[in-house]
Structure formats: C-alpha cells, structure tokens
Design a protein around this motif. Structure first.
Motif, PDB file in Angstrom:
ATOM      1  N   ASN A  57      12.252   5.980 -22.899  1.00  0.00           N
ATOM      2  CA  ASN A  57      10.831   5.751 -22.653  1.00  0.00           C
ATOM      3  C   ASN A  57      10.006   7.029 -22.759  1.00  0.00           C
ATOM      4  N   VAL A  58      10.505   8.122 -22.209  1.00  0.00           N
ATOM      5  CA  VAL A  58       9.694   9.344 -22.115  1.00  0.00           C
ATOM      6  C   VAL A  58       9.853  10.223 -23.352  1.00  0.00           C
ATOM      7  N   ILE A  59      11.108  10.571 -23.682  1.00  0.00           N
ATOM      8  CA  ILE A  59      11.348  11.479 -24.805  1.00  0.00           C
ATOM      9  C   ILE A  59      11.079  10.803 -26.142  1.00  0.00           C
ATOM     10  N   HIS A  60      11.654   9.618 -26.328  1.00  0.00           N
ATOM     11  CA  HIS A  60      11.539   8.949 -27.630  1.00  0.00           C
ATOM     12  C   HIS A  60      10.194   8.251 -27.830  1.00  0.00           C
ATOM     13  N   ASN A  61       9.686   7.602 -26.761  1.00  0.00           N
ATOM     14  CA  ASN A  61       8.436   6.833 -26.907  1.00  0.00           C
ATOM     15  C   ASN A  61       7.199   7.584 -26.424  1.00  0.00           C
ATOM     16  N   GLY A  62       7.382   8.721 -25.752  1.00  0.00           N
ATOM     17  CA  GLY A  62       6.248   9.511 -25.274  1.00  0.00           C
ATOM     18  C   GLY A  62       5.454   8.837 -24.172  1.00  0.00           C
ATOM     19  N   GLU A  63       6.123   7.973 -23.399  1.00  0.00           N
ATOM     20  CA  GLU A  63       5.439   7.225 -22.343  1.00  0.00           C
ATOM     21  C   GLU A  63       5.817   7.776 -20.974  1.00  0.00           C
ATOM     22  N   LYS A  64       4.937   7.518 -19.986  1.00  0.00           N
ATOM     23  CA  LYS A  64       5.269   7.835 -18.605  1.00  0.00           C
ATOM     24  C   LYS A  64       6.186   6.738 -18.074  1.00  0.00           C
ATOM     25  N   TYR A  65       7.014   7.091 -17.103  1.00  0.00           N
ATOM     26  CA  TYR A  65       8.025   6.137 -16.633  1.00  0.00           C
ATOM     27  C   TYR A  65       8.180   6.252 -15.120  1.00  0.00           C
ATOM     28  N   PHE A  66       8.150   5.090 -14.452  1.00  0.00           N
ATOM     29  CA  PHE A  66       8.308   5.039 -12.997  1.00  0.00           C
ATOM     30  C   PHE A  66       9.448   4.102 -12.649  1.00  0.00           C
ATOM     31  N   SER A  67      10.266   4.507 -11.696  1.00  0.00           N
ATOM     32  CA  SER A  67      11.380   3.657 -11.274  1.00  0.00           C
ATOM     33  C   SER A  67      11.625   3.848  -9.784  1.00  0.00           C
ATOM     34  N   ARG A  68      12.020   2.748  -9.130  1.00  0.00           N
ATOM     35  CA  ARG A  68      12.368   2.812  -7.710  1.00  0.00           C
ATOM     36  C   ARG A  68      13.870   2.942  -7.496  1.00  0.00           C
ATOM     37  N   ASN A  69      14.622   3.129  -8.561  1.00  0.00           N
ATOM     38  CA  ASN A  69      16.083   3.161  -8.428  1.00  0.00           C
ATOM     39  C   ASN A  69      16.685   4.119  -9.453  1.00  0.00           C
ATOM     40  N   LEU A  70      16.580   5.409  -9.176  1.00  0.00           N
ATOM     41  CA  LEU A  70      17.097   6.438 -10.070  1.00  0.00           C
ATOM     42  C   LEU A  70      18.273   7.150  -9.416  1.00  0.00           C
ATOM     43  N   LYS A  71      19.367   7.246 -10.122  1.00  0.00           N
ATOM     44  CA  LYS A  71      20.527   7.980  -9.623  1.00  0.00           C
ATOM     45  C   LYS A  71      20.461   9.418 -10.124  1.00  0.00           C
ATOM     46  N   ILE A  72      20.293  10.349  -9.191  1.00  0.00           N
ATOM     47  CA  ILE A  72      20.167  11.761  -9.546  1.00  0.00           C
ATOM     48  C   ILE A  72      21.072  12.573  -8.631  1.00  0.00           C
ATOM     49  N   ASN A  73      22.024  13.257  -9.224  1.00  0.00           N
ATOM     50  CA  ASN A  73      22.891  14.169  -8.477  1.00  0.00           C
ATOM     51  C   ASN A  73      23.563  13.480  -7.285  1.00  0.00           C
ATOM     52  N   GLY A  74      23.927  12.209  -7.471  1.00  0.00           N
ATOM     53  CA  GLY A  74      24.615  11.485  -6.415  1.00  0.00           C
ATOM     54  C   GLY A  74      23.706  10.838  -5.393  1.00  0.00           C
ATOM     55  N   PHE A 121       0.833  -1.207   0.000  1.00  0.00           N
ATOM     56  CA  PHE A 121       0.000   0.000   0.000  1.00  0.00           C
ATOM     57  C   PHE A 121       0.869   1.259   0.000  1.00  0.00           C
ATOM     58  N   TYR A 122       1.938   1.251   0.812  1.00  0.00           N
ATOM     59  CA  TYR A 122       2.794   2.433   0.896  1.00  0.00           C
ATOM     60  C   TYR A 122       3.501   2.677  -0.431  1.00  0.00           C
ATOM     61  N   SER A 123       4.005   1.584  -1.037  1.00  0.00           N
ATOM     62  CA  SER A 123       4.697   1.733  -2.325  1.00  0.00           C
ATOM     63  C   SER A 123       3.746   2.253  -3.388  1.00  0.00           C
ATOM     64  N   GLU A 124       2.542   1.680  -3.428  1.00  0.00           N
ATOM     65  CA  GLU A 124       1.566   2.127  -4.424  1.00  0.00           C
ATOM     66  C   GLU A 124       1.143   3.569  -4.153  1.00  0.00           C
ATOM     67  N   SER A 125       1.026   3.892  -2.852  1.00  0.00           N
ATOM     68  CA  SER A 125       0.659   5.263  -2.490  1.00  0.00           C
ATOM     69  C   SER A 125       1.724   6.256  -2.942  1.00  0.00           C
ATOM     70  N   ILE A 126       3.015   5.889  -2.769  1.00  0.00           N
ATOM     71  CA  ILE A 126       4.110   6.757  -3.218  1.00  0.00           C
ATOM     72  C   ILE A 126       4.029   6.956  -4.723  1.00  0.00           C
ATOM     73  N   LYS A 127       3.825   5.847  -5.464  1.00  0.00           N
ATOM     74  CA  LYS A 127       3.749   5.940  -6.921  1.00  0.00           C
ATOM     75  C   LYS A 127       2.607   6.854  -7.344  1.00  0.00           C
ATOM     76  N   ASN A 128       1.431   6.665  -6.717  1.00  0.00           N
ATOM     77  CA  ASN A 128       0.270   7.494  -7.077  1.00  0.00           C
ATOM     78  C   ASN A 128       0.481   8.956  -6.686  1.00  0.00           C
ATOM     79  N   GLU A 129       1.151   9.159  -5.548  1.00  0.00           N
ATOM     80  CA  GLU A 129       1.431  10.526  -5.117  1.00  0.00           C
ATOM     81  C   GLU A 129       2.349  11.227  -6.110  1.00  0.00           C
ATOM     82  N   LEU A 130       3.382  10.509  -6.565  1.00  0.00           N
ATOM     83  CA  LEU A 130       4.307  11.109  -7.528  1.00  0.00           C
ATOM     84  C   LEU A 130       3.627  11.330  -8.875  1.00  0.00           C
ATOM     85  N   ALA A 131       2.813  10.347  -9.306  1.00  0.00           N
ATOM     86  CA  ALA A 131       2.083  10.506 -10.563  1.00  0.00           C
ATOM     87  C   ALA A 131       1.118  11.680 -10.471  1.00  0.00           C
TER      88      ALA A 131
END
Length: 425
Positions: free
Chosen positions: A139-156, A47-57
């Motif tokens: 996925n997003v720029i080339h395919n025009g799709e929404k994209y969700f990930s639990r493991n993104l490296k951003i700014n360290g 529930f928490y994981s799905e809630s996080i995904k829905n919150e971000l979406a």
C-alpha cells in the motif's frame, strides 16, 4: 377500630400507588440506563479510536513536514546514513522526544526496512533493521498511499499504527514514516474509560430509581430531558446544552445533570481541545473551517509560530517553554474572542482564523504581535523575551481552505527565513 381500619386501608392505598409509580418509572429508567451505557460505550470507543488514528496521522504528517520543510533536497541512504540533499539527518532525537511527550513510537523506513526507531521489544531489543509487513509495503511503497491498521505485528508486539510514504521531488516513494501505539496499552486505557463510564451510568440509573419513589411526573419529565441530552451526545452533538432546570434541582437528579454536563464538557475537551493551551486541536479546527467554508462567509487565516522556541526550551527548560505556550495561547484566545477562533496547529505553531475582512484581521494580528513582543514572561525569576512571526492569507471565493492554509504557511516560513518577528501578508 374503624379509624384503624381506615388508616390501614389508606396506607395500603398509598403503598399501592407508590409501587405502581415505581413499576412505571423503573422499566423506562432501566432502559435509559442501558441506552446510556450502550451509547456511551460505542461513543467513547468510536471517539477514542478516531482520536488515536488522527493523533498518529498528525504525528506522521508533522514528521514529514519537519523533514520536508527544514531541509531541502532528495532523500538518499548511503553507508548507514539517511541523507536529505547533502545533509545527514540520521538522528533519533526528534523521535525520542515524540515518544517522551506523547507515548507514540515512531520509525523511519528506507524502502521496507526500519533505519531509525523508538520501537523496542519487552527485552529492550530495538526494531532497527526489521522489515515492514507485505500489506504495508504494497500500500505505501508500491501504491504511494497512507495506511492505517489496528493490528500490526512489530518486533514481537501488536501495534495500532499509521504509515505515510516518503517521496522525493520526482514523487518516487523511497521510504515510509510510521507512528504507532502499543495495542495492549491503548485498549487498556479504553477499557478503564469504558469501565468508569459504565460504573457511573449504573450508579446514575440506581439513583434515578431510588429518587423516583419520592417524585412523580416532574421527575419522569426531568429524566426524559437527561435522556435526550445524553442521546444527543451519543449521536455526536457536543454543542448541546442541558436544561438549566435540571442542574438547578437540589437533589440527585440535579447531580446527574451536572455529571452529564461535565461528561459532555470533558468529552468535548478530549476530542476538540489541546490539553495544554485549551485552544482547538488541529482536527477540531478543520471541522470549524469546514463549517465556515460551507457558509460562504469571508475569513482570513493566519499561520504563526514562536520565534526560536527551541532555544527557549534549551536555555530555560521545557516547563518554561510550556509556560510561554500557555501565556501566548491566552493572548491569542483573547485576541480572536470576538471575531474568530484559533487552534494549536502543532508544537509552537498556531492557526488563527478571523471571520472579518483582511484589513481588520491585519489590525488584530498587529496588536497581537505587539502584545507578545512587549509582554514580560517571568518564570522562576527568569525574564524571557518572545517574538512571533505571522503569515496571512485572505479568503478567496471558491478556493479550498486547505490551500489558504498552505499559502499562509508559505508566508510564515518566508518571514522566518527573512529575519522573523514580522507579519507577511
């Protein structure tokens, strides 16, 4: 002497029965406790994981809606400025407000490069100018799709994130909107919740074993009822009610029942309710609409929001704005109580669903509009005047409810562009 021997025999017999009963109850109780912990951990994590995904979406969709609905024209990026039509929208104010209120970091990308962001490294270095990962770009720029990930490296840092494409009127994808939360902080929160739930479950199991010494069949039966109740919750049924006989017991078993009911209530609020207004959140409202749509019952959707709400926040403060939101939510809840339901759709915007015909729904909306307009909102010796604008759309057989909401939303914005404080039907 014979009486003493007989007493010893009876004591041994009683002890034997007690131990036998304990052994009979102990094993299923331990199994029950294990099931509660396992199911509870998976339930809370899911529930928490799905809630996080829905919150971000929801955050990315809200940002897209704000950009697309408030300013017309195509996106351009020139001389370090993000333009929509002829208007410069290079302003991080909204992003930092989202960060402040929800702890969600957001970034606006032009193509694969971040140009506005709240993401910073531990040393305070902004992520402006950083590139999105190749899999995101694909996925997003080339395919025009929404994209969700639990493991993104951003700014360290590692993030849980959601990306949505930014499109021009020609459907050309020119950029992305990102919303994410620091993975370490998210999993730390989940860990605390799971730990508390596990400790509670272990304590409850121990109490059940202790209480079993003084109870027999009725106790085992009551534990079975609790087990069934928690199992229903673990399977996702948050509408189930616990048996009154359990919560009315004047002992620890009754307390366990009360705690379980409170846990179910808290989980339901966490998943289904907006914490400020106590109305349905957007996800739960969609679930209710899906059930209503499947039944084929008539209904009317009403999209509404508070006029000039930003001015209320700016002039009187955000606490006063929250006070107005809560008061109006109380009016909405009372208005729909006997004929529908309502949700906080986002910010100061609400979605009302009346399970009645259009004319009756219109009367309800007119009564709500009048009450909101005439109510005196007193906050810290300040009198705040509030009005609302409404867009209505009645049910049409075979048309998805999402389309009805869009039409109601168009009517709402038509009303706001033509003077506000009105009902557009």
């Amino acid at each position: 002497m014979k009486n003493v021997e007989r007493g010893d025999y009876l004591n041994k017999k009683r002890g034997s029965i007690r131990e036998r009963l304990l052994s009979v109850v102990l094993f299923p109780t331990l199994i029950l406790g294990t099931l509660i912990i396992v199911f509870g951990v998976f339930l809370i994590y899911g529930f928490y994981s799905e809630s996080i995904k829905n919150e971000l979406a929801g955050t990315t969709n809200m940002l897209l809606d704000c950009l697309n609905l408030t300013v017309r024209g195509d996106y351009q990026y020139e001389d370090g400025m993000l333009l929509k039509g002829d208007i410069n929208i290079t302003d991080s104010t909204m992003l930092y407000r989202i960060k402040e209120e929800t702890d969600i970091d957001t970034t606006i990308f032009w193509e694969d490069t971040g140009i506005l962001t709240t993401v910073q490294s531990k040393s305070g270095v902004s992520a402006v100018g950083t590139k999105a990962q190749p899999v995101v770009v694909e996925n997003v720029i080339h395919n025009g799709e929404k994209y969700f990930s639990r493991n993104l490296k951003i700014n360290g840092e590692t993030y849980i994130g959601y990306y949505a494409p930014i499109e021009n009127s020609t459907h050309e994808v020119v950029g992305m909107i990102f919303a994410g939360k620091n993975k370490t902080l998210v999993y730390r929160s989940i860990g605390i919740i799971i730990l508390c739930f596990t400790v509670f479950s272990v304590i409850a199991s121990i109490l059940a074993v202790i209480i079993s010494r003084g109870y027999s069949t009725q106790m085992v039966s009551d534990i079975g009822l609790i087990n069934g109740y928690l199992r229903s919750i673990s399977e996702g049924d948050l509408t189930v009610d616990i048996d009154e006989r359990i919560v009315n017991r004047p002992d620890e078993i009754g307390e366990i029942g009360i705690y379980a009911a409170k846990m179910r209530s808290d989980l339901q609020k966490l998943i289904e309710m907006d914490p400020l207004t106590s109305l349905y959140n957007r996800r739960s409202c969609n679930n209710q609409l899906t059930k209503l749509f499947k039944k084929g019952e008539i209904f009317t959707v009403v999209m509404c929001d508070i006029d000039w709400f930003k001015k209320i926040n700016d002039q009187y403060g955000h606490d006063a704005g929250d006070y107005v939101l809560v008061k109006i939510s109380e009016m909405i809840r009372e208005n729909v109580a006997d004929c529908g339901f309502a949700s906080r759709w986002g910010g100061e915007e609400f979605l009302l669903v009346y399970t009645v015909g259009f004319e009756e729904a219109l009367q309800k909306v007119e009564a709500l509009q009048k009450k909101v307009r005439e109510y005196e909102y007193h906050y810290d010796e300040m009198l705040i005047k509030v009005t609302m604008t409404f867009g209505m759309k009645e049910w049409e057989d075979g048309i998805p409810y999402e389309n009805l909401i869009k039409e109601a939303d168009h009517k709402l914005y038509s009303g706001k562009e033509n003077g506000r404080n009105q009902i557009v039907s």
